[in-house]
Structures are given as structure tokens and as C-alpha cells.
Write an enzyme that holds these catalytic residues in place. Sequence first.
Site, PDB file in Angstrom:
ATOM      1  N   SER A  83       0.757  -0.901  -0.003  1.00  0.00           N
ATOM      2  CA  SER A  83       0.088  -0.296  -0.086  1.00  0.00           C
ATOM      3  C   SER A  83       0.614   1.300   0.018  1.00  0.00           C
ATOM      4  O   SER A  83       1.935   1.384  -1.150  1.00  0.00           O
ATOM      5  CB  SER A  83      -1.091   0.047   1.283  1.00  0.00           C
ATOM      6  OG  SER A  83      -2.299   1.292   0.830  1.00  0.00           O
ATOM      7  N   ASP A 132      -8.714  -5.263  -4.899  1.00  0.00           N
ATOM      8  CA  ASP A 132      -8.910  -4.233  -3.959  1.00  0.00           C
ATOM      9  C   ASP A 132      -9.787  -3.172  -4.212  1.00  0.00           C
ATOM     10  O   ASP A 132      -9.793  -2.250  -5.179  1.00  0.00           O
ATOM     11  CB  ASP A 132      -7.578  -4.312  -4.505  1.00  0.00           C
ATOM     12  CG  ASP A 132      -7.290  -2.558  -2.955  1.00  0.00           C
ATOM     13  OD1 ASP A 132      -7.620  -2.531  -3.027  1.00  0.00           O
ATOM     14  OD2 ASP A 132      -5.860  -3.205  -2.989  1.00  0.00           O
ATOM     15  N   HIS A 146      -7.762  -5.351  -0.552  1.00  0.00           N
ATOM     16  CA  HIS A 146      -6.263  -4.508  -0.175  1.00  0.00           C
ATOM     17  C   HIS A 146      -5.905  -5.311   0.710  1.00  0.00           C
ATOM     18  O   HIS A 146      -4.646  -5.328   0.467  1.00  0.00           O
ATOM     19  CB  HIS A 146      -6.821  -2.959   0.169  1.00  0.00           C
ATOM     20  CG  HIS A 146      -5.606  -2.158   0.217  1.00  0.00           C
ATOM     21  ND1 HIS A 146      -5.300  -1.760  -0.611  1.00  0.00           N
ATOM     22  CD2 HIS A 146      -5.293  -1.200   1.609  1.00  0.00           C
ATOM     23  CE1 HIS A 146      -4.284  -0.831  -0.435  1.00  0.00           C
ATOM     24  NE2 HIS A 146      -4.362  -0.746   0.941  1.00  0.00           N
TER      25      HIS A 146
END
Length: 408
Positions: A268, A340, A371
Amino acid sequence: MSSLQLSLKSNRATTPSHAFFYTLTLRQPWCAGHRVHLRRRALPILYAPLDHKQYFCLTRPARSRSVLARVVLARLAHISESTKSLTREQSPYLASSSVLLHGRAAVIAVRLAIFIAATAIVVVVALAVIILIQDRIVYKPSSVSKGDPADFGMQDFDDIEYRASDGVRVRGWLIKQTRLDDNPPATVPTVIYFHGRDKNASFRLKKVAGLYKALRCNVLLVSYRGYGNSQARFPTERGMCMDAESAVEFLLDRDDIDRTNLWVFGESLGGAVAIHVADKYGDVFRGLILENTFTSLLDMIDKRTPYFRPLKSISRNRWPSSLKIVNVRLPILFLSGLRDSFIPPTMMRQLYDKAALSRHKELVTFPGGTHNRTWTMLGYFSRIANFVSSVTRLASAPVGQPTGQPTS
């Protein structure tokens, strides 16, 4: 002119400044008793002192509905000069009136100026607030701990602390392969793990344990400034980049690891951090591993908070990964969860396409990966292990054309 009487009143039961029509009466032998109606917006008023009182005169001809109005307006230029010599007894209206008459255009201009000023103040205050709180919108640190590596089966670790280049203390763990194994810590890969924007490093220990076992590697896991036990200074892009660079320098100063076998992993927001250090340090690393990261934080504003789009130019958190990855020549593994809902999977594809200089790149997709849970998908850790093995084999081969193979 001593018998001049001049008055102005509204044809509504309001103050003259709020009336739409005014009635102007001028009593002189040549127009005694005549009454002329003039539109309010056609009566701009000019004020000037008269013995500490106020008087008015028309400053320009106005539209009217009769010839008489034009005659009256023409005479007012002369009359306005004569009124300077009027006394209180000669001109009771001018001397006693406490109402200052404003033309409609003047009122509108004042109101417009007030509106513009008020709007400007609101905008400036709003921008100042957004500038001050923008870091708190992006980053979500926590000091809550989920334990230490020993709680997740990784017994051999060092509690570490180093100072970033600006003096901020950063804390974490250097988790080592056990000394009882055939491969001591100094001969196995060492992965620098950069976590995302939420919580802190301790919340990644379960995932790191899987990486630790699958790759049989050492792992440097730290919390950025403001996260976990690191110094409580709120994170910013600049500060987090300094934390990451100092983490690399910390490993390069160690003699209990193989400093020629370093890898960098980012998830991320941590993917943007990993791309930054890969761009800066280049071949210090063997390879780069990215999971569900974005092309840039400004692109995320377009996707997640489009109402902040006009404010992108004042953002100090940009994380321009798509601009930096074009310079990265390292082998790169892209791990993309297709479910995601936070970072669009298309951004991973865009980063893959932009990494044209990479010596070897792979895009691995997980149809059920979200995610935060892509790492739980079947084959996740084995894909990473295969990538590390293939890059290690390629390391001794002559450098040829960049290769890439998107897979699922």
C-alpha cells in the site's frame, strides 16, 4: 436662489435607500409644484461636507420619462453650487436630515465587496485548516501494540532503534533466522518491510511470519515516525522518506547480515516508500516487491476524494511513484489483489507498464485478493519465494534486455 427648497422622499413606506422610486420636488418659479419620478438606479449620489452637515447632488444625467426631468437635471448642476451658501433656515431638509441617500449601484457594489471579502476569508481559513490537517487525513498511526516477533514464532530478533537524518528516533525489530538453522543469518536474504498507512509495524507481524518462513530470510520491520513506539512526531512524506533511507543505512552498517543480498518490500503506502528507496539506492538491493500500491497519492485524491481535487496543488504529500519507478532497474514483483476496493488494481498495471527499465518484472494477480487480505490468498508466499529464487539465479547471468511476464 434664497427661496430654493429641495427635498427627496420615497414613494414606499421605507427609508429612501431601500425605495425603488424616488420623488424629487424642486420648488422654483420656473417649475414650481412639478413632480418628477426618476428610477433609483439612475440617481448616483455624491456626498460632500457642508458646515459639518451633508448635502447631495446628482452627478450625471439620468434616464427619465419626461422632458421636464431632463430640464430639472440640467438645472441641478447650478443648484448644487448654490446650496453651499444655504443656511439651516433656508434649507431645513439639508440641514436636519439624518438619512444619507445611497444609489442602488452603490449599495450593490458595497454588498458585492462584502460578499467577496467574506468569501475570501472563508476560503483562506479553509485552505489553512486543510494545510494543517492534511497529514492527519492521509496517515492513520496508532501506538497500540499487537505484540512482538516472539508472539508469532520468530524467537531470534533484536529490538532496534536508529535516528533518521533529522534526529527522529525510529524503532522496530531486526528479525533473524535462527542460529540453529543450516543457513546462519549472515548468509540468507534480508528484507526491509515497509508497512501501509494504518496502525504500526506490530500489526504486520503475522504476515511477516509467513514471509520469514517462506523465504527463510531476515526481516527488518520498523514503524515510521509517529507510529508504534517510534518518536511521536506526526508522519509526513518527507519524514517517512528520511525514516526509510536511515533504515537502509542502518542495515548497511550491520555485519551480522549479508549486505549484498538485500530486498525491499512495500505494501500500500509502504509501496511508495519502497519505490523511493529503490530509486535512490538502486543496486544496493537485489529486488523490489510491491503489493497493492498506487501510482501517486495525487491520483488517489482523484479516485477516493474528488472533492479535494482543486486542492491537489497545495498538497505536501504526493508520493509520485509513477515518476520514480521509471528509473528503477531492479527486478520487480507486483502482487495485485483484483478485489482491492481501496486502491484500483489498474494502478498496479500502470506501474508495471512504467517500469520499462527493470531487468526482470512480474505481475501476479489474485482474483480474490482485497486490499488488506491479498497475503492470505493461496500461493501468495510461494510466488514471492519463486521470484527471489529466479532473480538470484539471474544475478550471475549477463544483463540482457528487460523481461517481464504478467501472470495470474
